[in-house]
Design an enzyme around this catalytic site. Structure first.
Site, PDB file in Angstrom:
ATOM      1  N   SER A  86      -6.109   3.926   3.874  1.00 39.65           N
ATOM      2  CA  SER A  86      -5.521   2.891   2.990  1.00 39.65           C
ATOM      3  C   SER A  86      -6.792   2.365   2.205  1.00 39.65           C
ATOM      4  CB  SER A  86      -4.693   1.954   3.870  1.00 39.65           C
ATOM      5  OG  SER A  86      -3.791   1.612   2.563  1.00 39.65           O
TER       6      SER A  86
ATOM      7  N   SER B  81       0.618  -1.232  -0.096  1.00 36.33           N
ATOM      8  CA  SER B  81       0.104  -0.089   0.101  1.00 36.33           C
ATOM      9  C   SER B  81       0.972   1.274  -0.068  1.00 36.33           C
ATOM     10  CB  SER B  81      -1.175  -0.080   1.191  1.00 36.33           C
ATOM     11  OG  SER B  81      -2.068  -0.862   0.880  1.00 36.33           O
TER      12      SER B  81
ATOM     13  N   LYS C 243       0.506   3.997  -2.707  1.00 28.86           N
ATOM     14  CA  LYS C 243      -0.629   4.989  -2.677  1.00 28.86           C
ATOM     15  C   LYS C 243      -0.084   6.600  -2.395  1.00 28.86           C
ATOM     16  CE  LYS C 243      -4.011   1.810  -0.909  1.00 28.86           C
ATOM     17  NZ  LYS C 243      -4.541   0.991   0.531  1.00 28.86           N
TER      18      LYS C 243
END
Length: 409
Positions: A130, A75, A78
């Site tokens: 997230s 993640s 991102k």
């Protein structure tokens, strides 16, 4: 009798002088031994398979472990998605959530199909909570499809940010065998993103109220150091990640008076290992390094050539180093330490008359350069002063004794 007493006094005085010199020598020997030990910077030992400490102002790497090895980011992808969206979208754009976004796997902010959300709110859901569904909604809004967004993002990262070992297949970091980056690339991407005020604001948000069509809640940042669950002074932002193939990944930004750090750790087996590694890397940098600067419009001369800095220049070095700026004939400014090693280099503007006859009037003030001086140099100066005083006192005492002897002849 008086002459004998005077001689004894002379011997006593000379003995005291030599004792003082011996004490100074011993102090200096012990001190230099300590300084040598301090100058041996022991690199940290960490568990994560790859890591980097990157100083954002100077762009220097202070520590690296497998920093150029391609790995799965999860993640922390991102960060790049948010950067691209801020640069290419309008924050007040209204995004309509698709079915594809609604049914995205993994961590979500529970968007509903057909729900209309501002781009900024999606970015907040992306970085703070997230939200994978927010990432897909952003990608489809900006590029039409996730696949096209990945192509656009990769091109942007290569052309604008300047990374060469990153290839993303989606906006959120869910596993794909070709979805890879490196610790160094992630540090550079984060450095670039942190220059943007909107990104910094969202990246540093610890919590926010989320009022969604089907989900009303308080979002808490998943980065445990940023939200204070693992206390550490100076944390300015962060993003964590995990999929089974990537292990635990972590990007952390922290700032003190002298350092602006980005720490990236990749592929830790346990979450706590990623955080303990990050703490150790931050401690290492804050304990051993300092960033200094040379102001814009500072002049350097070499023979008949003259050069000037056209912007503020930052450089990072070990606290124990004595650093010196050295200008080269081609206008390269090398920052060297006491061992002659080049810490970093800058290219200056050549303003010698042969190259620039009409000198810009803004370059009119000569500015001093502040360089760090080793404490051992100051100690040497102190010792020399003390020895000089001892010699002067000895000379005065010697003359006094000669006058006293002459009275008894």
């Amino acid at each position: 009798m008086s002459v004998s007493l005077t001689i004894d006094r002379n011997r006593c005085f000379v003995l005291k002088i030599w004792s003082m010199i011996l004490i100074i020598f011993l102090i200096f020997t012990i001190y230099t031994t300590q300084v040598s030990a301090e100058e041996t910077v022991i690199p940290p030992s960490i568990i994560s398979e790859a890591a980097i400490i990157f100083e954002a102002d100077s762009g220097q790497i202070l520590y690296e472990k497998n920093a150029n090895v391609e790995m799965y980011p999860a993640s922390i992808t991102k960060i790049a998605t948010a950067l691209y969206a801020i640069k290419h979208g309008q924050l007040d754009d209204i995004v309509t959530v698709s079915t594809n976004a609604r049914y995205t796997d993994g961590t979500r902010v529970y968007l509903e199909e057909g729900e209309q959300v501002s781009l900024k709110k999606l970015l907040q859901g992306l970085l703070i909570n997230s939200g994978n569904d927010a990432g897909v909604a952003i990608a489809e809004h900006l590029s039409g499809t996730v696949e096209q967004f990945a192509d656009d993002l990769n091109q942007y990262l290569e052309d604008e940010v300047g990374v060469a070992q990153t290839h993303f297949e989606n906006p959120h970091g869910l596993f794909h065998p070709d979805h890879v980056t490196t610790a160094k690339d992630m540090a550079v991407i984060t450095q670039y993103a942190m220059k943007n005020e909107t990104f910094r604001e969202i990246f540093s948000t610890k919590q926010m109220e989320w009022d969604g069509e089907s989900w009303d809640t308080t979002l808490y940042n998943h980065h445990r150091m940023l939200r204070g669950e693992i206390p550490y002074e100076g944390i300015t932002g962060g993003k964590n990640g995990f999929v089974s193939q990537s292990g635990f990944t972590l990007v952390t930004t922290a700032k003190s008076k002298d350092l602006n750090l980005i720490v990236v750790t990749l592929k830790a087996s346990y979450e706590q290992e990623a955080y303990s590694d990050t703490v150790e890397l931050l401690d290492f940098a804050f304990t051993n390094f300092i960033t200094e600067s040379i102001e814009k419009e500072t002049y350097f001369s070499l023979d008949d050539s003259e050069f000037v800095t056209v912007k503020d220049l930052s450089y990072t070095h070990q606290l124990s180093d004595t650093v010196t700026p050295e200008i080269q004939k081609n206008g390269t400014l090398n920052i060297t330490n006491q061992n002659g090693n080049v810490v970093t280099s800058f290219q200056l503007k050549d303003i010698t008359p042969a190259n620039e006859k009409n000198r810009d009037s803004s370059f009119s003030v000569q500015k001093d350069i502040q360089v760090n001086r080793s404490s051992s140099t100051l100690l040497w100066n102190t010792i020399l002063i003390v020895i000089g005083i001892v010699i002067i006192l000895s000379s005065m005492k010697y003359r006094q004794n000669r006058r006293m002897k002459s009275r008894y002849k």
